[in-house]
Write an enzyme that holds these catalytic residues in place. Structure first.
Site, PDB file in Angstrom:
ATOM      1  N   GLU A 194       0.800  -1.707  -0.224  1.00  0.00           N
ATOM      2  CA  GLU A 194       0.423  -0.359   0.172  1.00  0.00           C
ATOM      3  C   GLU A 194       0.868   1.441  -0.459  1.00  0.00           C
ATOM      4  O   GLU A 194       0.702   1.682   0.842  1.00  0.00           O
ATOM      5  CB  GLU A 194      -1.179   0.057   1.032  1.00  0.00           C
ATOM      6  CG  GLU A 194      -1.903  -1.246   1.325  1.00  0.00           C
ATOM      7  CD  GLU A 194      -2.767  -1.464   2.307  1.00  0.00           C
ATOM      8  OE1 GLU A 194      -2.487  -0.654   3.420  1.00  0.00           O
ATOM      9  OE2 GLU A 194      -3.240  -2.002   2.272  1.00  0.00           O
ATOM     10  N   PRO A 195       2.327   1.957  -0.768  1.00  0.00           N
ATOM     11  CA  PRO A 195       2.546   2.589  -0.651  1.00  0.00           C
ATOM     12  C   PRO A 195       1.835   3.741  -1.363  1.00  0.00           C
ATOM     13  O   PRO A 195       0.809   3.588  -2.742  1.00  0.00           O
ATOM     14  CB  PRO A 195       3.528   2.385  -2.200  1.00  0.00           C
ATOM     15  CG  PRO A 195       2.957   1.108  -3.395  1.00  0.00           C
ATOM     16  CD  PRO A 195       1.957   0.639  -2.367  1.00  0.00           C
ATOM     17  N   ARG A 243       2.441  20.232   5.666  1.00  0.00           N
ATOM     18  CA  ARG A 243       3.615  19.233   6.660  1.00  0.00           C
ATOM     19  C   ARG A 243       4.589  19.890   7.298  1.00  0.00           C
ATOM     20  O   ARG A 243       4.975  19.199   7.881  1.00  0.00           O
ATOM     21  CB  ARG A 243       4.073  18.783   5.372  1.00  0.00           C
ATOM     22  CG  ARG A 243       3.279  17.530   4.320  1.00  0.00           C
ATOM     23  CD  ARG A 243       4.066  16.211   3.564  1.00  0.00           C
ATOM     24  NE  ARG A 243       4.297  15.583   4.561  1.00  0.00           N
ATOM     25  CZ  ARG A 243       5.306  15.265   3.866  1.00  0.00           C
ATOM     26  NH1 ARG A 243       6.182  15.801   3.947  1.00  0.00           N
ATOM     27  NH2 ARG A 243       5.919  14.330   5.535  1.00  0.00           N
ATOM     28  N   CYS A 286      -2.415  33.829   9.313  1.00  0.00           N
ATOM     29  CA  CYS A 286      -2.164  34.429   9.609  1.00  0.00           C
ATOM     30  C   CYS A 286      -1.961  33.663  11.231  1.00  0.00           C
ATOM     31  O   CYS A 286      -2.931  33.598  11.755  1.00  0.00           O
ATOM     32  CB  CYS A 286      -3.549  35.716  10.319  1.00  0.00           C
ATOM     33  SG  CYS A 286      -3.044  37.078   9.077  1.00  0.00           S
ATOM     34  N   GLU A 287      -0.597  32.812  11.424  1.00  0.00           N
ATOM     35  CA  GLU A 287      -0.607  31.902  12.200  1.00  0.00           C
ATOM     36  C   GLU A 287       0.309  32.249  12.191  1.00  0.00           C
ATOM     37  O   GLU A 287       1.916  31.518  11.507  1.00  0.00           O
ATOM     38  CB  GLU A 287      -0.851  30.455  12.018  1.00  0.00           C
ATOM     39  CG  GLU A 287      -2.123  30.251  12.064  1.00  0.00           C
ATOM     40  CD  GLU A 287      -2.946  29.115  12.820  1.00  0.00           C
ATOM     41  OE1 GLU A 287      -2.360  28.907  14.207  1.00  0.00           O
ATOM     42  OE2 GLU A 287      -3.836  28.976  13.054  1.00  0.00           O
ATOM     43  N   TYR A 330       0.734  13.299   0.525  1.00  0.00           N
ATOM     44  CA  TYR A 330       0.069  14.527   1.833  1.00  0.00           C
ATOM     45  C   TYR A 330       0.239  15.796   1.028  1.00  0.00           C
ATOM     46  O   TYR A 330       0.395  16.626   2.345  1.00  0.00           O
ATOM     47  CB  TYR A 330       0.596  14.377   2.801  1.00  0.00           C
ATOM     48  CG  TYR A 330       0.577  12.834   2.700  1.00  0.00           C
ATOM     49  CD1 TYR A 330      -0.341  12.171   2.878  1.00  0.00           C
ATOM     50  CD2 TYR A 330       1.651  11.686   2.494  1.00  0.00           C
ATOM     51  CE1 TYR A 330      -0.688  10.264   3.134  1.00  0.00           C
ATOM     52  CE2 TYR A 330       1.944   9.931   2.587  1.00  0.00           C
ATOM     53  CZ  TYR A 330       0.842   9.891   2.828  1.00  0.00           C
ATOM     54  OH  TYR A 330      -0.076   8.132   2.880  1.00  0.00           O
TER      55      TYR A 330
HETATM   56  N1  LLP Z   1      -1.545   1.353   4.354  1.00  0.00           N
HETATM   57  C1  LLP Z   1      -1.987   2.437   5.190  1.00  0.00           C
HETATM   58  C2  LLP Z   1      -2.752   1.700   6.492  1.00  0.00           C
HETATM   59  C3  LLP Z   1      -1.908   3.523   5.717  1.00  0.00           C
HETATM   60  O1  LLP Z   1      -2.179   4.070   7.311  1.00  0.00           O
HETATM   61  C4  LLP Z   1      -1.009   4.367   4.551  1.00  0.00           C
HETATM   62  C5  LLP Z   1      -0.769   5.776   5.962  1.00  0.00           C
HETATM   63  C6  LLP Z   1      -0.670   4.509   4.211  1.00  0.00           C
HETATM   64  C7  LLP Z   1      -0.704   2.530   3.896  1.00  0.00           C
HETATM   65  C8  LLP Z   1       0.462   4.735   3.192  1.00  0.00           C
HETATM   66  O2  LLP Z   1       1.340   5.549   3.937  1.00  0.00           O
HETATM   67  P1  LLP Z   1       3.298   5.590   2.240  1.00  0.00           P
HETATM   68  O3  LLP Z   1       3.473   4.486   2.012  1.00  0.00           O
HETATM   69  O4  LLP Z   1       2.218   6.675   2.040  1.00  0.00           O
HETATM   70  O5  LLP Z   1       3.906   6.270   3.360  1.00  0.00           O
HETATM   71  N2  LLP Z   1       0.132  12.901   6.741  1.00  0.00           N
HETATM   72  C9  LLP Z   1       1.682  12.394   6.807  1.00  0.00           C
HETATM   73  C10 LLP Z   1       1.677  10.471   6.135  1.00  0.00           C
HETATM   74  C11 LLP Z   1       0.129  10.490   6.943  1.00  0.00           C
HETATM   75  C12 LLP Z   1       0.223   8.494   7.282  1.00  0.00           C
HETATM   76  C13 LLP Z   1      -0.796   8.268   6.876  1.00  0.00           C
HETATM   77  N3  LLP Z   1      -0.845   6.167   6.582  1.00  0.00           N
HETATM   78  C14 LLP Z   1       2.787  13.322   5.611  1.00  0.00           C
HETATM   79  O6  LLP Z   1       2.503  14.260   5.426  1.00  0.00           O
HETATM   80  O7  LLP Z   1       4.009  12.910   6.624  1.00  0.00           O
END
Ligand code: LLP
Length: 429
Positions: free
Chosen positions: A279-280, A324, A354-355, A383
């Protein structure tokens, strides 16, 4: 690796000059590269397929939360990529973008009955169940639809990892998944129900993970659980290994290679005879996008007694457009689109919100900049736009997809009228 390079000194998205995009679309704007998305998917596909004996015919399901733009999803769907979703909205987006239901995984810690029913009717590949309470509701919903959907139990291996405490999901106190003992119990309960088809286990321990060790430890835990379940007479045919692999955010060199990651997964799953799923999110999308912004002005504060002066680079992009740094102290490289000659200077990169958290970076050394110059926050394809809001009544940033020399606005900037139309006036006002 990405396809934002300089041609005659000016930054381009593939064959398109960012200067002309800014002219045509305005700033701030997100810009995505088809070639980069394609390359990243291809690299992972190839690495995973090299271990077909251990990983089976593995599904790569893009985590839609990272970038849910319909054209980005359609680009990946055409390559055969599936979707990892966490809401009815994300399932709808994946379907609308052309991802077939049987390549959609439905994850998430709090799915409503209505969402579960929607997912079942949409024929998703599997629902990842994260708690006993959810399992009970799912049995009731599935029975009311007369179906027996495939499910996986999400294991919380008590191993958290990730680039920041706020993006760790696998720790003992994190809300995600169930401990090993409970997973074994839930699997047995699911097997006993005629309304569910338990097929495997899932796990996702965090995001922006730069060491394979915690992942390997978590996957070994999954392997043990598979063996226990089988010893208890259950059939287990799938393992969803989640996402989480970190990406190089400018110059970062400690990120594992995709090939090493796939090899590690294969090592752990060797001989188990399961089909893996991945799940990338960030891995596919982060370096495939940038946020294009223009310098509004430079606010120079002279030094005073005991305090250094500051050079604030005030941009037209704010924390509402790219959250982020404010949320996770995240680093995004800032690239001047056409760098000027001259000595590098230290800038504080700030937005117009304004923060006090509307600061992207402090003391960033950059070539000299002037009002009106274009700059790009790199690695903003994951993100980025998805976390944007209209805080301070700023219209949502538009998104542009580039493919070679062609480009298209794939989400338009709303007009103020469109923003106001969503807020019908109460009839007594
Ligand atoms: N699968 C599940 C169940 C997840 O909760 C997530 C991410 C992914 C896959 C994908 O993860 P990745 O491969 O993108 O690392 N907003 C934060 C990242 C939050 C990730 C939440 N879950 C940021 O901007 O760093």
């Amino acid at each position: 690796m990405h396809h934002f390079d300089r041609i005659d000194g000016a930054l381009h998205a593939e064959g398109v000059p960012l200067e002309s995009l800014a002219e045509a679309v305005g700033t701030p704007a997100y810009v995505y590269s088809t070639a980069t998305l394609t390359r990243h998917y291809g690299l992972l596909r190839e690495a995973v397929d090299a271990h077909r004996d251990a990983l089976g015919d593995a599904l790569i399901a893009f985590a839609v939360k990272a970038n849910s733009n319909l054209s980005v999803l359609a680009t990946l769907a055409r390559l055969g990529c599936g979707a990892d979703t966490v809401s009815e909205g994300e399932i709808r987006r994946a379907l609308a973008a052309g991802v077939p239901g049987d390549r959609i995984i439905f994850s998430g810690v709090g799915k409503t009955d209505a969402e579960l029913a929607f997912a079942i009717d949409a024929g998703v590949r599997q629902i990842n169940v994260e708690s006993g309470a959810e399992l009970d509701r799912l049995i009731a919903v599935a029975s009311s639809r007369g179906k027996a959907p495939a499910i996986a139990i999400r294991v919380n291996p008590k191993i958290g990892a990730g680039g920041h405490a706020k993006i760790t999901t696998g720790g003992a106190t994190d809300k995600f998944g169930v401990p090993v003992e409970e997973a074994i119990d839930l699997y047995a309960r699911a097997s006993a129900s005629p309304h569910l088809t338990p097929v495997g286990l899932a796990c996702h321990i965090g995001s922006q993970i730069t060491s394979l060790e915690p992942m390997e430890a978590a996957f070994r835990t999954l392997r043990e659980v598979v063996l226990t379940l089988r010893a208890n007479g259950h059939s287990v045919s799938r393992l969803d290994l989640g996402g989480g692999l970190g990406v190089p955010y400018h110059g970062q060199t400690d990120t594992p290679s995709i090939a090493d990651y796939a090899a590690m997964c294969a090592r752990v799953l060797e001989g188990l005879g399961v089909e893996a799923a991945f799940e990338p999110g960030r891995l596919l999308a982060a370096n495939a996008g940038l946020l294009l912004s223009r310098v509004i002005q430079i606010n120079q504060r002279a030094s005073s007694a005991g305090e250094d002066g500051r050079r604030f680079l005030v941009l037209d992009a704010g924390m509402n457009d790219l959250m982020r740094p404010a949320l996770y102290d995240a680093f995004h490289d800032l690239a001047p689109v056409r760098p000027r000659e001259g000595e590098r200077l230290a800038y504080d990169l700030v937005g117009p919100i304004c923060e006090s958290t509307d600061v992207f970076a402090r003391d960033r050394m950059l070539p000299p900049l002037q009002a009106g110059d274009l700059v790009a926050f790199m690695s903003a394809g994951a993100y980025g736009a998805v976390l944007a809001s209209e805080y301070n009544s700023r219209p949502l940033v538009p998104e542009v997809l580039v493919d070679g020399a062609r480009w298209a606005v794939v989400r338009s900037r709303p007009s103020y009228d469109e923003m106001f139309e969503r807020e019908p006036r109460a009839d007594w006002l």
